[in-house]
Write a protein that holds these residues in place. Structure first.
Motif, PDB file in Angstrom:
ATOM      1  N   LYS A  67      18.065 -81.177  19.932  1.00  0.00           N
ATOM      2  CA  LYS A  67      16.837 -80.659  19.318  1.00  0.00           C
ATOM      3  C   LYS A  67      16.377 -79.385  20.030  1.00  0.00           C
ATOM      4  O   LYS A  67      15.917 -78.422  19.375  1.00  0.00           O
ATOM      5  CB  LYS A  67      15.725 -81.706  19.387  1.00  0.00           C
ATOM      6  CG  LYS A  67      16.080 -83.057  18.790  1.00  0.00           C
ATOM      7  CD  LYS A  67      16.252 -82.989  17.297  1.00  0.00           C
ATOM      8  CE  LYS A  67      16.484 -84.373  16.710  1.00  0.00           C
ATOM      9  NZ  LYS A  67      16.717 -84.335  15.259  1.00  0.00           N
ATOM     10  N   ASN A  89      11.838 -77.535   3.317  1.00  0.00           N
ATOM     11  CA  ASN A  89      11.649 -78.083   4.650  1.00  0.00           C
ATOM     12  C   ASN A  89      10.527 -77.333   5.372  1.00  0.00           C
ATOM     13  O   ASN A  89      10.417 -76.111   5.233  1.00  0.00           O
ATOM     14  CB  ASN A  89      12.958 -77.965   5.455  1.00  0.00           C
ATOM     15  CG  ASN A  89      12.964 -78.879   6.657  1.00  0.00           C
ATOM     16  OD1 ASN A  89      12.917 -80.104   6.512  1.00  0.00           O
ATOM     17  ND2 ASN A  89      13.023 -78.303   7.833  1.00  0.00           N
ATOM     18  N   PHE A  94      15.915 -75.179   9.334  1.00  0.00           N
ATOM     19  CA  PHE A  94      16.558 -76.469   9.562  1.00  0.00           C
ATOM     20  C   PHE A  94      16.986 -77.103   8.245  1.00  0.00           C
ATOM     21  O   PHE A  94      16.154 -77.322   7.354  1.00  0.00           O
ATOM     22  CB  PHE A  94      15.612 -77.431  10.274  1.00  0.00           C
ATOM     23  CG  PHE A  94      15.355 -77.123  11.719  1.00  0.00           C
ATOM     24  CD1 PHE A  94      16.097 -76.168  12.395  1.00  0.00           C
ATOM     25  CD2 PHE A  94      14.368 -77.808  12.419  1.00  0.00           C
ATOM     26  CE1 PHE A  94      15.864 -75.884  13.737  1.00  0.00           C
ATOM     27  CE2 PHE A  94      14.123 -77.542  13.754  1.00  0.00           C
ATOM     28  CZ  PHE A  94      14.873 -76.579  14.420  1.00  0.00           C
ATOM     29  N   GLN A  95      18.272 -77.405   8.132  1.00  0.00           N
ATOM     30  CA  GLN A  95      18.759 -78.264   7.056  1.00  0.00           C
ATOM     31  C   GLN A  95      18.855 -79.664   7.652  1.00  0.00           C
ATOM     32  O   GLN A  95      19.824 -80.005   8.328  1.00  0.00           O
ATOM     33  CB  GLN A  95      20.117 -77.806   6.521  1.00  0.00           C
ATOM     34  CG  GLN A  95      20.583 -78.631   5.325  1.00  0.00           C
ATOM     35  CD  GLN A  95      21.998 -78.288   4.883  1.00  0.00           C
ATOM     36  OE1 GLN A  95      22.881 -78.083   5.704  1.00  0.00           O
ATOM     37  NE2 GLN A  95      22.211 -78.239   3.569  1.00  0.00           N
ATOM     38  N   GLN A  96      17.850 -80.474   7.413  1.00  0.00           N
ATOM     39  CA  GLN A  96      17.752 -81.771   8.072  1.00  0.00           C
ATOM     40  C   GLN A  96      18.355 -82.874   7.219  1.00  0.00           C
ATOM     41  O   GLN A  96      18.302 -82.836   5.990  1.00  0.00           O
ATOM     42  CB  GLN A  96      16.283 -82.082   8.387  1.00  0.00           C
ATOM     43  CG  GLN A  96      15.689 -81.132   9.421  1.00  0.00           C
ATOM     44  CD  GLN A  96      14.228 -81.406   9.712  1.00  0.00           C
ATOM     45  OE1 GLN A  96      13.413 -81.463   8.801  1.00  0.00           O
ATOM     46  NE2 GLN A  96      13.912 -81.560  10.990  1.00  0.00           N
ATOM     47  N   ASP A  98      19.741 -87.360   7.690  1.00  0.00           N
ATOM     48  CA  ASP A  98      19.794 -88.553   8.529  1.00  0.00           C
ATOM     49  C   ASP A  98      21.219 -89.049   8.690  1.00  0.00           C
ATOM     50  O   ASP A  98      22.005 -89.060   7.741  1.00  0.00           O
ATOM     51  CB  ASP A  98      18.961 -89.683   7.905  1.00  0.00           C
ATOM     52  CG  ASP A  98      17.476 -89.445   8.016  1.00  0.00           C
ATOM     53  OD1 ASP A  98      17.066 -88.632   8.870  1.00  0.00           O
ATOM     54  OD2 ASP A  98      16.718 -90.072   7.242  1.00  0.00           O
ATOM     55  N   PRO A 290      17.913 -88.780  12.919  1.00  0.00           N
ATOM     56  CA  PRO A 290      17.685 -87.508  12.228  1.00  0.00           C
ATOM     57  C   PRO A 290      18.329 -86.354  13.005  1.00  0.00           C
ATOM     58  O   PRO A 290      18.296 -86.331  14.235  1.00  0.00           O
ATOM     59  CB  PRO A 290      16.158 -87.366  12.232  1.00  0.00           C
ATOM     60  CG  PRO A 290      15.619 -88.709  12.627  1.00  0.00           C
ATOM     61  CD  PRO A 290      16.670 -89.331  13.486  1.00  0.00           C
ATOM     62  N   THR A 291      18.905 -85.419  12.292  1.00  0.00           N
ATOM     63  CA  THR A 291      19.517 -84.261  12.944  1.00  0.00           C
ATOM     64  C   THR A 291      19.450 -83.074  11.986  1.00  0.00           C
ATOM     65  O   THR A 291      18.962 -83.212  10.856  1.00  0.00           O
ATOM     66  CB  THR A 291      20.957 -84.569  13.391  1.00  0.00           C
ATOM     67  OG1 THR A 291      21.438 -83.512  14.227  1.00  0.00           O
ATOM     68  CG2 THR A 291      21.890 -84.762  12.201  1.00  0.00           C
ATOM     69  N   GLU A 292      19.936 -81.914  12.401  1.00  0.00           N
ATOM     70  CA  GLU A 292      19.774 -80.721  11.580  1.00  0.00           C
ATOM     71  C   GLU A 292      20.840 -79.665  11.866  1.00  0.00           C
ATOM     72  O   GLU A 292      21.235 -79.457  13.009  1.00  0.00           O
ATOM     73  CB  GLU A 292      18.395 -80.083  11.791  1.00  0.00           C
ATOM     74  CG  GLU A 292      17.952 -79.921  13.219  1.00  0.00           C
ATOM     75  CD  GLU A 292      17.326 -81.173  13.780  1.00  0.00           C
ATOM     76  OE1 GLU A 292      16.413 -81.738  13.146  1.00  0.00           O
ATOM     77  OE2 GLU A 292      17.763 -81.624  14.854  1.00  0.00           O
ATOM     78  N   ASN A 293      21.315 -79.040  10.789  1.00  0.00           N
ATOM     79  CA  ASN A 293      22.020 -77.768  10.886  1.00  0.00           C
ATOM     80  C   ASN A 293      20.963 -76.677  11.002  1.00  0.00           C
ATOM     81  O   ASN A 293      19.854 -76.807  10.483  1.00  0.00           O
ATOM     82  CB  ASN A 293      22.872 -77.518   9.640  1.00  0.00           C
ATOM     83  CG  ASN A 293      23.981 -78.535   9.464  1.00  0.00           C
ATOM     84  OD1 ASN A 293      24.564 -79.004  10.429  1.00  0.00           O
ATOM     85  ND2 ASN A 293      24.281 -78.883   8.211  1.00  0.00           N
ATOM     86  N   THR A 365      25.452 -79.286  13.372  1.00  0.00           N
ATOM     87  CA  THR A 365      25.357 -80.448  14.234  1.00  0.00           C
ATOM     88  C   THR A 365      26.479 -81.429  13.886  1.00  0.00           C
ATOM     89  O   THR A 365      27.164 -81.275  12.876  1.00  0.00           O
ATOM     90  CB  THR A 365      23.989 -81.125  14.044  1.00  0.00           C
ATOM     91  OG1 THR A 365      23.857 -82.234  14.943  1.00  0.00           O
ATOM     92  CG2 THR A 365      23.827 -81.640  12.629  1.00  0.00           C
TER      93      THR A 365
END
Length: 526
Positions: A67, A89, A94-96, A98, A290-293, A365
């Motif tokens: 993060k 978003n 962020f392209q978030q 799960d 949760p994570t993001e490009n 990610t």
């Protein structure tokens, strides 16, 4: 594939590739060189010293350090004038999405009041949620050939099977030599077994096989879909076992057991299908991750509807056994190289020399978990795959491998000719014109190379959609996925040279009159 240096590539251009001879670069060479020179060792080191610092805790997908890296990259994109293209978003950079992490809380097998346990003695493949007494049947090497059918007359329907992982060569026909764990497990499932317990040939082999992956299994396996434990008991399971402790659990003497195994080498002497009663207790828990490009967009001018993607993964493997794995080369080097490309293109745009095509700078990610971030983008693209003219992917450009210890100024390029002759010829001409001192090595540019590098980084999720790709890579080394992959070992001079090559290629692709034509099809997608 045979190694080809730049000299060799030029030789083939002259003697064998007419289209490459006819190709001309269309960029303003003076401008290209001006902005290429803004990519410097000092700036690369400044970025990498932050991203690969202990503070970022190895940037494991979904964790605090990842993060922090995402925030750093997004803020840098903003400072350079890039636009966040994710409209739905709160943070448009962020392209978030799960992921779900599944982690064992218990896994053991018991028999005769003896227990073998997860990691020390057992290594399960996949997710299991079992709590049952069951029967397992020993089937030798788990093979079925014209020489020997270990399953002949064996009653295994709905039961577990136990067999050794590696078959002696004399046990198999020539066509069977490549049979391994996966093939044997598939055969067991086809024969009706409920699961397979596979014995390594020795305790040492078991420890070698599991050492690298045990730490990842302890952390949990990431996937897009939340595992459904109600379905796990119905699916076929595979468990790798440490032979000494497993055989002892069955109340067998290991020396006598091994002597019995050797008898199976005699033609026609099938294994005695001895059965054993065991109890399996396996439980796992799942949590949402949760994570993001991180995406930054530079709009083009007259060809703005066509998009060039430049990618690198910014995640790494985090903290393992209390040690931070900084991932300076993997892939802090690619990430910081991408940031320097952003800076070079931004300076050009500020001075009125922005690209004709749009450029999407994308750090993804979840690469270390199975190319998850780039897979998510390719299935949920902000700009369609039809709009995307190419992906230039940068992964590990900060070091060199043992094969180039006497010539560190090199780069492996992979995939440039897989889908587009045009892209490959552009790559050749750019390399020859703007980086004549940089050795271009095509050793791994082969879909059938045993290392399978073409399939092992984020470019492949674009190639699967018939988007032409180039993968820039400098091989593995003794610090690969180790806590010793640190900033002090990066070769910044050579790293800058490689990043400049990527920039020169991106500049040409974003400014040419016509995008590379896709004239090949990937028929070997896996």
């Amino acid at each position: 594939m045979k190694k080809i240096t730049l000299i060799g590539a030029a030789f083939s251009l002259f003697f064998g590739t007419v289209s490459a001879q006819e190709l001309e670069l269309e960029s303003d060479a003076t401008l290209l060189k001006k902005y290429m020179s803004t990519i410097t060792e000092a700036e690369l080191k400044d970025h990498l010293s932050i991203i690969a610092s202990d503070e970022y805790e190895g940037r494991e997908t979904g964790e605090r350090g990842q993060k922090m890296a995402a925030d750093y990259i997004a803020k840098y994109f903003l400072s350079q004038g890039l636009v966040g293209p994710v409209k739905d978003n709160p943070n448009p950079y962020f392209q978030q999405f799960d992921l779900y992490s599944s982690k064992y809380s218990r896994f053991d097998i018991t028999a005769n009041n003896k227990k073998v346990e997860l990691f020390d003695d057992l290594f399960p493949y996949g997710n299991f949620s079992l709590n049952k007494d069951t029967e397992v049947v020993f089937v030798g090497y788990g093979d079925s050939t014209s020489k020997m059918d270990d399953y002949a007359n064996a009653d295994i329907k709905g039961k577990g099977v136990v067999f050794y992982q590696n078959s002696p060569e004399e046990y198999l026909e020539e066509d069977d030599k490549a049979k391994g764990l996966r093939q044997k497990a598939r055969l067991a499932a086809e024969k009706g077994a409920a699961f397979a317990i596979i014995l390594s040939d020795s305790d040492e082999e078991y420890l070698t096989q599991t050492k690298r992956y045990a730490s990842f299994l302890k952390k949990g396996k990431l996937s897009f879909k939340k595992p459904d434990s109600s379905k796990e008991e119905k699916s076929f399971g595979v468990i790798l076992a440490k032979p000494s402790t497993f055989i002892a659990m069955l109340n067998k003497d290991e020396a006598k057991w091994n002597k019995m195994i050797q008898k199976n080498l005699k033609k026609g002497n099938r294994p005695a299908h001895e059965s054993f009663n065991i109890s399996i207790n396996a439980e796992y828990s799942t949590r949402r991750v949760p994570t993001e490009n991180v995406l930054g967009f530079m709009e083009g001018t007259d060809l703005k509807d066509e998009v060039l993607v430049i990618s690198a993964h910014y995640d790494h493997v985090g903290i393992i056994n209390g040690e931070i794995h900084n991932g300076a080369d993997d892939d802090g080097s690619g990430t910081t190289g991408l940031l320097e490309l952003v800076n070079a293109f931004s300076q050009a745009k500020k001075e009125g020399h922005g690209p004709r095509r749009s450029i999407l700078f994308m750090t993804v990610t979840g690469e270390e978990k199975g190319l998850l971030g780039s897979e998510y983008y390719s299935e949920n693209p902000i700009y369609s795959m039809e709009q995307t003219i190419a992906d230039l992917n940068i992964d590990m450009i900060g070091r060199g491998d043992a094969d180039h210890k006497d010539n560190p100024n090199f780069v492996y390029t992979i995939g440039s000719d897989m889908l587009s002759t045009d892209l490959h010829n552009i790559h050749l001409e750019v390399s020859k014109t703007f980086k004549p001192d940089l050795t271009i090595d095509y050793t791994y540019n082969d879909k059938n190379d045993p290392n399978r590098y073409y399939y092992r980084s984020d470019h492949y999720n674009f190639a699967k959609h018939n988007v032409p790709v180039i993968f820039y890579f400098n091989g593995t080394h003794e610090d690969y996925h180790q806590p010793t992959d640190t900033v002090d070992k990066i070769q910044f001079k050579e790293m800058a040279n490689r990043a400049q090559l990527v920039f020169a290629t991106a500049w040409e692709l974003s400014n040419r009159e016509k995008a590379p034509v896709v004239d090949k099809t990937d028929t070997n997608q896996k």
